[in-house]
Design a protein around this motif. Structure first.
Motif, PDB file in Angstrom:
ATOM      1  N   ALA A  28       0.829  -1.208   0.000  1.00  0.00           N
ATOM      2  CA  ALA A  28       0.000   0.000   0.000  1.00  0.00           C
ATOM      3  C   ALA A  28       0.862   1.256   0.000  1.00  0.00           C
ATOM      4  O   ALA A  28       0.539   2.250  -0.640  1.00  0.00           O
ATOM      5  CB  ALA A  28      -0.935  -0.003   1.204  1.00  0.00           C
ATOM      6  N   ARG A 110      -7.198   0.056  -0.643  1.00  0.00           N
ATOM      7  CA  ARG A 110      -6.560   1.002  -1.555  1.00  0.00           C
ATOM      8  C   ARG A 110      -5.904   0.260  -2.711  1.00  0.00           C
ATOM      9  O   ARG A 110      -5.971   0.669  -3.874  1.00  0.00           O
ATOM     10  CB  ARG A 110      -5.518   1.826  -0.804  1.00  0.00           C
ATOM     11  N   PHE A 113      -8.423  -1.093  -5.152  1.00  0.00           N
ATOM     12  CA  PHE A 113      -8.882   0.002  -5.970  1.00  0.00           C
ATOM     13  C   PHE A 113      -7.877   0.319  -7.074  1.00  0.00           C
ATOM     14  O   PHE A 113      -8.228   0.479  -8.248  1.00  0.00           O
ATOM     15  CB  PHE A 113      -9.082   1.204  -5.054  1.00  0.00           C
ATOM     16  N   ALA A 114      -6.608   0.352  -6.700  1.00  0.00           N
ATOM     17  CA  ALA A 114      -5.567   0.691  -7.674  1.00  0.00           C
ATOM     18  C   ALA A 114      -5.491  -0.346  -8.785  1.00  0.00           C
ATOM     19  O   ALA A 114      -5.195  -0.033  -9.931  1.00  0.00           O
ATOM     20  CB  ALA A 114      -4.220   0.823  -6.977  1.00  0.00           C
ATOM     21  N   GLU A 115      -5.771  -1.596  -8.421  1.00  0.00           N
ATOM     22  CA  GLU A 115      -5.634  -2.669  -9.403  1.00  0.00           C
ATOM     23  C   GLU A 115      -6.858  -2.796 -10.306  1.00  0.00           C
ATOM     24  O   GLU A 115      -6.811  -3.435 -11.336  1.00  0.00           O
ATOM     25  CB  GLU A 115      -5.382  -4.005  -8.706  1.00  0.00           C
ATOM     26  N   GLY A 117      -8.178  -0.807 -12.215  1.00  0.00           N
ATOM     27  CA  GLY A 117      -8.067  -0.198 -13.537  1.00  0.00           C
ATOM     28  C   GLY A 117      -7.336  -1.066 -14.536  1.00  0.00           C
ATOM     29  O   GLY A 117      -7.497  -0.922 -15.739  1.00  0.00           O
ATOM     30  N   ARG A 118      -6.535  -1.959 -14.039  1.00  0.00           N
ATOM     31  CA  ARG A 118      -5.772  -2.803 -14.950  1.00  0.00           C
ATOM     32  C   ARG A 118      -6.679  -3.794 -15.653  1.00  0.00           C
ATOM     33  O   ARG A 118      -7.478  -4.467 -15.038  1.00  0.00           O
ATOM     34  CB  ARG A 118      -4.718  -3.590 -14.184  1.00  0.00           C
ATOM     35  N   MET A 171     -12.904   6.030  -0.291  1.00  0.00           N
ATOM     36  CA  MET A 171     -11.547   6.460  -0.609  1.00  0.00           C
ATOM     37  C   MET A 171     -11.265   7.820   0.001  1.00  0.00           C
ATOM     38  O   MET A 171     -10.191   8.069   0.525  1.00  0.00           O
ATOM     39  CB  MET A 171     -11.365   6.539  -2.128  1.00  0.00           C
ATOM     40  N   LEU A 175      -8.194   8.588   2.364  1.00  0.00           N
ATOM     41  CA  LEU A 175      -7.105   9.472   1.979  1.00  0.00           C
ATOM     42  C   LEU A 175      -7.120  10.771   2.769  1.00  0.00           C
ATOM     43  O   LEU A 175      -6.101  11.234   3.259  1.00  0.00           O
ATOM     44  CB  LEU A 175      -7.180   9.765   0.476  1.00  0.00           C
TER      45      LEU A 175
ATOM     46  N   ARG B 110      -8.240   5.357 -17.946  1.00  0.00           N
ATOM     47  CA  ARG B 110      -8.036   4.138 -17.161  1.00  0.00           C
ATOM     48  C   ARG B 110      -6.779   4.263 -16.303  1.00  0.00           C
ATOM     49  O   ARG B 110      -6.757   3.870 -15.140  1.00  0.00           O
ATOM     50  CB  ARG B 110      -7.897   2.937 -18.092  1.00  0.00           C
ATOM     51  N   PHE B 113      -7.299   6.582 -13.381  1.00  0.00           N
ATOM     52  CA  PHE B 113      -8.056   5.865 -12.380  1.00  0.00           C
ATOM     53  C   PHE B 113      -7.151   4.931 -11.580  1.00  0.00           C
ATOM     54  O   PHE B 113      -7.183   4.892 -10.354  1.00  0.00           O
ATOM     55  CB  PHE B 113      -9.144   5.083 -13.104  1.00  0.00           C
ATOM     56  N   ALA B 114      -6.299   4.217 -12.287  1.00  0.00           N
ATOM     57  CA  ALA B 114      -5.422   3.264 -11.619  1.00  0.00           C
ATOM     58  C   ALA B 114      -4.452   3.966 -10.679  1.00  0.00           C
ATOM     59  O   ALA B 114      -4.109   3.443  -9.626  1.00  0.00           O
ATOM     60  CB  ALA B 114      -4.658   2.440 -12.642  1.00  0.00           C
ATOM     61  N   LEU B 116      -4.965   6.742  -9.132  1.00  0.00           N
ATOM     62  CA  LEU B 116      -5.631   7.474  -8.061  1.00  0.00           C
ATOM     63  C   LEU B 116      -5.414   6.836  -6.701  1.00  0.00           C
ATOM     64  O   LEU B 116      -5.386   7.517  -5.693  1.00  0.00           O
ATOM     65  CB  LEU B 116      -7.128   7.557  -8.342  1.00  0.00           C
ATOM     66  N   GLY B 117      -5.259   5.547  -6.694  1.00  0.00           N
ATOM     67  CA  GLY B 117      -5.140   4.843  -5.433  1.00  0.00           C
ATOM     68  C   GLY B 117      -3.796   5.033  -4.764  1.00  0.00           C
ATOM     69  O   GLY B 117      -3.667   4.894  -3.569  1.00  0.00           O
ATOM     70  N   ARG B 118      -2.815   5.360  -5.557  1.00  0.00           N
ATOM     71  CA  ARG B 118      -1.491   5.523  -4.969  1.00  0.00           C
ATOM     72  C   ARG B 118      -1.438   6.777  -4.119  1.00  0.00           C
ATOM     73  O   ARG B 118      -1.837   7.847  -4.547  1.00  0.00           O
ATOM     74  CB  ARG B 118      -0.440   5.643  -6.046  1.00  0.00           C
ATOM     75  N   LEU B 167     -17.658   8.040 -12.422  1.00  0.00           N
ATOM     76  CA  LEU B 167     -16.430   7.253 -12.591  1.00  0.00           C
ATOM     77  C   LEU B 167     -16.736   5.795 -12.866  1.00  0.00           C
ATOM     78  O   LEU B 167     -16.260   5.220 -13.859  1.00  0.00           O
ATOM     79  CB  LEU B 167     -15.583   7.373 -11.323  1.00  0.00           C
ATOM     80  N   MET B 171     -16.111   3.704 -16.202  1.00  0.00           N
ATOM     81  CA  MET B 171     -15.204   2.561 -16.238  1.00  0.00           C
ATOM     82  C   MET B 171     -15.921   1.343 -16.787  1.00  0.00           C
ATOM     83  O   MET B 171     -15.367   0.573 -17.569  1.00  0.00           O
ATOM     84  CB  MET B 171     -14.685   2.259 -14.822  1.00  0.00           C
TER      85      MET B 171
END
Lengths: 207, 207
Positions: A28, A110, A113-115, A117-118, A171, A175, B110, B113-114, B116-118, B167, B171
């Motif tokens: 994370a 988190r 969520f980040a994954e 989009g892949r 989120m 955040l 995309r 979006f991906a 955003l989580g970082r 969003l 997506m």
DNA sequence: ACTAGCTTAGACGTATCGTCCAACCTGGGC
DNA sequence: GCCCAGGTTGGACGATACGTCTAAGCTAGT
């Protein structure tokens, strides 16, 4: 999404299964790519060679963590959805439970969520999300439609909207921090979803 | 989010600026970590050495693409928000424009979006998202509140919800494909947001 | 005490990163 | 027409991290 079979290359002993969870924080903090396997080893106390003994690589460790979280989530949410009540009541519970879950699984959520989009990698994560999250919502909406406690023209659209609203709200909570309580956010969210923000003929209940 | 100053290490010539956009597809297909600089070079026709001449590394190329997209978005959305009309009308336009934008910038969106989580990396992307997306929504909601065309108890919450809904809907459109037209989705989305899914005009106690 | 399987340190080959340099263009000033 | 500053590029380089592999230890069950 079937157990750890797709992630761990062989059954993971209980003691390791516990310690591997400590990897979530590392992932994370750094993201998948910037995470060094050596760092995972240090953080979990599991030697590098042992990690490779059980997992083909770091992304499989991540997948393991994510699918574990998704499984917990499936349990929690489907339990909330299974309790008796109108569709509307169940939807309310779902949203609340979902936000609580996000609050208590910050780092992993988190990552999830980040994954999302892949497209290519970790494909079954997407399927797991649908199973754990979308399906119960869809179900509650459908039942609410049937029992008259909800008015839903387009279940697919409404499902996306509910999920999107919960996701972003969650989120934001993660955040930006908890200047406001989750309960508070959940109530505001439900108010909007149920009543809408268009001017209404008559005053509606506000929290 | 100020121009390319934070991303490109020196002003990017126009011809390169054009070709670098081709990198978006590569990033979108592979994700940041799995993208090889050599691959970017091949896809854009810009030699590796030249890429390093202009960018400190691949993540800065990504940041460049994202912030460029965000800037376009800011232009589009703030234009939509600036047109005259009630807050409600502007919100409607915003949602439509936003979905259209997502539809026409699939790969980059995309990525956005991906990322955003970082939390750590590409920090000002988050700020850019707020500026480009959240701010116009917030503005329209506030104005709608004032002019009476919208009923918004909690602007922060409503903003998150609108954004989340758009969003996820976007997506879904990107990932699952366009079995349904965007216009259709936009209409359904607005219907839910404006009217809510609670049972209709049933008189309620005001508080 | 023996064996089978778990555990682990460390060495290794490979891939990719980002740096560097030297050679090569190219356009503006003189 | 010549020269130079600065853009452009191929290729070599060291560093880092990956994932593999081996061999030595360590159990636990028989």
């Amino acid at each position: 999404m079937n157990q750890s079979s797709t992630n761990a290359i062989r059954p993971l002993p209980d003691d390791l299964a516990e310690r591997i969870d400590l990897a979530a924080q590392v992932f994370a903090d750094n993201g998948l790519d910037a995470t060094r396997i050596e760092h995972l080893a240090k953080a979990t106390g599991i030697p590098r060679a042992t990690l490779y003994y059980y997992f083909p690589g770091k992304e499989h460790i991540l997948a393991h963590l994510l699918s574990r979280t998704l499984r917990q989530m499936t349990v929690k949410l489907s339990a909330a959805a299974a309790e008796p009540g109108t569709g509307r009541e169940r939807l309310t519970r779902l949203v609340r439970e979902h936000l609580v879950f996000i609050g208590s699984h910050g780092p992993t959520y988190r990552l999830l969520f980040a994954e999302l989009g892949r497209a290519a990698s970790l494909v079954d994560i997407a399927a797991g999300v649908d199973l754990a999250i979308m399906a119960p919502i869809r179900e509650a909406l459908r039942d609410g439609q049937r029992d008259g406690s909800l008015r839903v023209d387009d279940i697919g659209a409404a499902t996306s909207i509910v999920y999107g609203a919960v996701l972003i709200t969650g989120m934001q909570h993660l955040l930006i921090g908890s200047d406001r309580q989750l309960e508070d956010r959940a109530a505001a969210l439900l108010d909007v979803i149920l009543s809408g923000i268009g001017t209404t003929p008559k005053p509606r209940r506000s929290r």
